[in-house]
Design a protein around this motif. Structure first.
Motif, PDB file in Angstrom:
ATOM      1  N   TRP A 124      80.307 -23.032  77.505  1.00  0.00           N
ATOM      2  CA  TRP A 124      80.232 -22.792  76.066  1.00  0.00           C
ATOM      3  C   TRP A 124      81.062 -21.600  75.629  1.00  0.00           C
ATOM      4  CZ3 TRP A 124      78.873 -27.088  74.144  1.00  0.00           C
ATOM      5  CH2 TRP A 124      78.051 -27.926  74.880  1.00  0.00           C
ATOM      6  N   PHE A 125      81.585 -20.831  76.591  1.00  0.00           N
ATOM      7  CA  PHE A 125      82.464 -19.708  76.287  1.00  0.00           C
ATOM      8  C   PHE A 125      83.942 -20.077  76.400  1.00  0.00           C
ATOM      9  CE2 PHE A 125      78.515 -17.701  77.686  1.00  0.00           C
ATOM     10  CZ  PHE A 125      78.280 -16.868  76.614  1.00  0.00           C
ATOM     11  N   LEU A 126      84.234 -21.287  76.897  1.00  0.00           N
ATOM     12  CA  LEU A 126      85.613 -21.729  77.076  1.00  0.00           C
ATOM     13  C   LEU A 126      86.285 -21.987  75.732  1.00  0.00           C
ATOM     14  CD1 LEU A 126      85.150 -24.339  79.956  1.00  0.00           C
ATOM     15  CD2 LEU A 126      86.105 -22.044  80.163  1.00  0.00           C
ATOM     16  N   SER A 127      87.615 -21.897  75.723  1.00  0.00           N
ATOM     17  CA  SER A 127      88.367 -22.280  74.533  1.00  0.00           C
ATOM     18  C   SER A 127      88.268 -23.797  74.383  1.00  0.00           C
ATOM     19  CB  SER A 127      89.828 -21.861  74.669  1.00  0.00           C
ATOM     20  OG  SER A 127      90.456 -22.625  75.685  1.00  0.00           O
ATOM     21  N   ALA A 128      88.595 -24.309  73.214  1.00  0.00           N
ATOM     22  CA  ALA A 128      88.513 -25.747  72.962  1.00  0.00           C
ATOM     23  C   ALA A 128      89.402 -26.529  73.920  1.00  0.00           C
ATOM     24  CB  ALA A 128      88.882 -26.051  71.518  1.00  0.00           C
ATOM     25  N   ASP A 129      90.618 -26.023  74.192  1.00  0.00           N
ATOM     26  CA  ASP A 129      91.535 -26.711  75.105  1.00  0.00           C
ATOM     27  C   ASP A 129      91.015 -26.709  76.540  1.00  0.00           C
ATOM     28  OD1 ASP A 129      93.282 -27.304  73.051  1.00  0.00           O
ATOM     29  OD2 ASP A 129      94.528 -25.514  73.396  1.00  0.00           O
ATOM     30  N   SER A 138      86.194 -33.400  73.496  1.00  0.00           N
ATOM     31  CA  SER A 138      86.355 -32.213  72.646  1.00  0.00           C
ATOM     32  C   SER A 138      85.118 -31.330  72.673  1.00  0.00           C
ATOM     33  CB  SER A 138      86.621 -32.632  71.203  1.00  0.00           C
ATOM     34  OG  SER A 138      87.806 -33.366  71.121  1.00  0.00           O
ATOM     35  N   LYS A 139      85.350 -30.037  72.601  1.00  0.00           N
ATOM     36  CA  LYS A 139      84.247 -29.082  72.533  1.00  0.00           C
ATOM     37  C   LYS A 139      83.581 -29.195  71.174  1.00  0.00           C
ATOM     38  CE  LYS A 139      83.196 -24.172  72.991  1.00  0.00           C
ATOM     39  NZ  LYS A 139      83.756 -22.829  73.205  1.00  0.00           N
ATOM     40  N   PRO A 140      82.250 -29.298  71.147  1.00  0.00           N
ATOM     41  CA  PRO A 140      81.546 -29.360  69.859  1.00  0.00           C
ATOM     42  C   PRO A 140      81.756 -28.076  69.060  1.00  0.00           C
ATOM     43  CG  PRO A 140      80.090 -29.954  71.668  1.00  0.00           C
ATOM     44  CD  PRO A 140      81.343 -29.411  72.273  1.00  0.00           C
ATOM     45  N   SER A 141      81.820 -28.215  67.748  1.00  0.00           N
ATOM     46  CA  SER A 141      81.959 -27.030  66.897  1.00  0.00           C
ATOM     47  C   SER A 141      80.649 -26.251  66.898  1.00  0.00           C
ATOM     48  CB  SER A 141      82.341 -27.438  65.474  1.00  0.00           C
ATOM     49  OG  SER A 141      81.330 -28.227  64.909  1.00  0.00           O
ATOM     50  N   GLU A 142      80.719 -24.997  66.498  1.00  0.00           N
ATOM     51  CA  GLU A 142      79.534 -24.139  66.548  1.00  0.00           C
ATOM     52  C   GLU A 142      78.454 -24.524  65.546  1.00  0.00           C
ATOM     53  OE1 GLU A 142      80.619 -20.014  66.495  1.00  0.00           O
ATOM     54  OE2 GLU A 142      81.557 -20.147  68.456  1.00  0.00           O
ATOM     55  N   ASP A 143      78.780 -25.357  64.572  1.00  0.00           N
ATOM     56  CA  ASP A 143      77.756 -25.793  63.618  1.00  0.00           C
ATOM     57  C   ASP A 143      77.078 -27.096  64.050  1.00  0.00           C
ATOM     58  OD1 ASP A 143      80.010 -27.333  63.159  1.00  0.00           O
ATOM     59  OD2 ASP A 143      79.673 -27.480  61.008  1.00  0.00           O
ATOM     60  N   THR A 144      77.476 -27.643  65.210  1.00  0.00           N
ATOM     61  CA  THR A 144      76.859 -28.857  65.746  1.00  0.00           C
ATOM     62  C   THR A 144      75.497 -28.522  66.343  1.00  0.00           C
ATOM     63  OG1 THR A 144      79.046 -29.709  66.309  1.00  0.00           O
ATOM     64  CG2 THR A 144      77.165 -30.762  67.390  1.00  0.00           C
ATOM     65  N   GLU A 145      74.499 -29.364  66.081  1.00  0.00           N
ATOM     66  CA  GLU A 145      73.199 -29.169  66.716  1.00  0.00           C
ATOM     67  C   GLU A 145      73.275 -29.725  68.124  1.00  0.00           C
ATOM     68  OE1 GLU A 145      68.455 -30.274  66.462  1.00  0.00           O
ATOM     69  OE2 GLU A 145      69.783 -30.943  64.855  1.00  0.00           O
ATOM     70  N   LEU A 146      72.906 -28.916  69.109  1.00  0.00           N
ATOM     71  CA  LEU A 146      72.939 -29.313  70.517  1.00  0.00           C
ATOM     72  C   LEU A 146      71.521 -29.393  71.041  1.00  0.00           C
ATOM     73  CD1 LEU A 146      75.821 -26.947  71.710  1.00  0.00           C
ATOM     74  CD2 LEU A 146      76.001 -29.353  71.061  1.00  0.00           C
ATOM     75  N   VAL A 147      71.151 -30.557  71.567  1.00  0.00           N
ATOM     76  CA  VAL A 147      69.836 -30.755  72.186  1.00  0.00           C
ATOM     77  C   VAL A 147      70.070 -30.835  73.689  1.00  0.00           C
ATOM     78  CG1 VAL A 147      67.848 -32.274  72.388  1.00  0.00           C
ATOM     79  CG2 VAL A 147      68.959 -31.979  70.169  1.00  0.00           C
ATOM     80  N   PHE A 148      69.573 -29.855  74.436  1.00  0.00           N
ATOM     81  CA  PHE A 148      69.822 -29.766  75.862  1.00  0.00           C
ATOM     82  C   PHE A 148      68.744 -30.470  76.672  1.00  0.00           C
ATOM     83  CE2 PHE A 148      72.478 -26.490  74.157  1.00  0.00           C
ATOM     84  CZ  PHE A 148      73.596 -26.526  74.976  1.00  0.00           C
ATOM     85  N   SER A 149      69.199 -31.182  77.701  1.00  0.00           N
ATOM     86  CA  SER A 149      68.313 -31.953  78.569  1.00  0.00           C
ATOM     87  C   SER A 149      68.757 -31.766  80.012  1.00  0.00           C
ATOM     88  CB  SER A 149      68.405 -33.432  78.169  1.00  0.00           C
ATOM     89  OG  SER A 149      67.766 -34.242  79.101  1.00  0.00           O
ATOM     90  N   CYS A 150      67.827 -31.885  80.949  1.00  0.00           N
ATOM     91  CA  CYS A 150      68.146 -31.852  82.380  1.00  0.00           C
ATOM     92  C   CYS A 150      67.155 -32.773  83.079  1.00  0.00           C
ATOM     93  CB  CYS A 150      68.101 -30.430  82.914  1.00  0.00           C
ATOM     94  SG  CYS A 150      66.506 -29.619  82.718  1.00  0.00           S
TER      95      CYS A 150
END
Length: 190
Positions: A124-129, A138-150
Motif C-alpha cells: 500500500w506504500f508502493l507507487s501506482a506503477d 491498478s492500485k486502488p485510489s485512496e478514496d476506495t473502500e477496502l474490505v480486507f480478508s484472509c
C-alpha cells in the motif's frame, strides 16, 4: 513502556507490560517500518494475553500506542461481503491477503483481489506503477473502500491497519474471513 535494545539487530524494541499482558513492537530501520510498523511477537506464557501495540513514525520520533488507544477498525459481516461480491463496485473492493498457494487450496471470494500480506506488506506504500507491475492490476485510489480478508481475520486486520497508515481512510476488516465465507457458502476450507 520500557525501551530495550534487541540482541538480534540494531533495532529498538519497545515493550509494554501489564500483569498478564506483554507486547513488543520492533521498529526496524527498513523502508517499510519507517512508513508503517513491524510487529514482533515475543514468546508468551500459555495463560498470557497478547495485546497489539501500534507504532507510528512521525519524523524522527516514534510514538507507541496501546491497543485500547488505537481507533477500532470497521468490521463487516458475511452479508455485507456477499452483497459486495455479488454486485462488484470499483469504489468498494474485497482484498484477500492470503498467499497464492493458500488460494489454490481453497479458492477466493468471488470478485476480490489478491494482495499477499506476508510477502508484500509494503504494497500500500508502493507507487501506482510499482503496484501494477507487482500485482498485475491498478492500485486502488485512496478514496476506495477496502474490505480486507484472509483465512481467519488476523492478517486481514493487520493489513487494514497498514493500509490505513498508508493513507487509505475507508478500510474495513471481514472478521470471519475465509473460514466464515466457507461456512456460509459451503466452499472448501484447508
Amino acid at each position: 513502556m520500557l525501551p530495550i535494545r534487541s540482541p538480534l539487530s540494531r533495532s529498538l524494541v519497545a515493550v509494554a507490560s501489564r500483569p498478564s499482558q506483554t507486547t513488543a513492537v520492533r521498529l526496524c530501520t527498513c523502508m517499510t517500518a519507517r512508513r508503517g510498523l513491524s510487529v514482533y511477537r515475543p514468546p508468551v506464557r500459555a495463560n498470557a494475553v497478547v495485546t497489539p501495540v501500534v507504532a507510528k513514525s512521525m519524523g524522527v520520533r516514534t510514538y507507541i500506542k496501546k491497543a485500547d488507544e488505537v481507533e477500532p477498525l470497521k468490521v463487516v459481516t458475511f452479508e455485507e461481503v456477499k452483497k459486495l461480491s455479488d454486485n462488484p463496485d470499483p469504489k468498494r473492493l474485497i482484498v484477500d491477503v492470503r498467499e497464492p498457494h493458500e488460494l489454490q487450496k481453497s479458492g477466493i471470494i468471488p470478485n476480490s483481489i489478491n494482495v499477499p500480506f506476508s510477502t508484500a506488506p509494503d504494497a500500500w506504500f508502493l507507487s501506482a506503477d510499482s503496484f501494477e507491475d507487482r500485482f498485475g492490476f491498478s492500485k486502488p485510489s485512496e478514496d476506495t473502500e477496502l474490505v480486507f480478508s484472509c483465512k481467519a481475520g488476523i492478517r486481514g486486520n493487520s493489513a487494514a491497519r497498514i493500509a490505513k497508515s498508508a493513507g487509505y481512510e475507508n478500510v474495513a476488516s471481514y472478521e470471519g474471513s475465509w473460514l466464515d465465507w466457507a461456512r456460509n457458502t459451503g466452499a472448501p476450507t484447508y
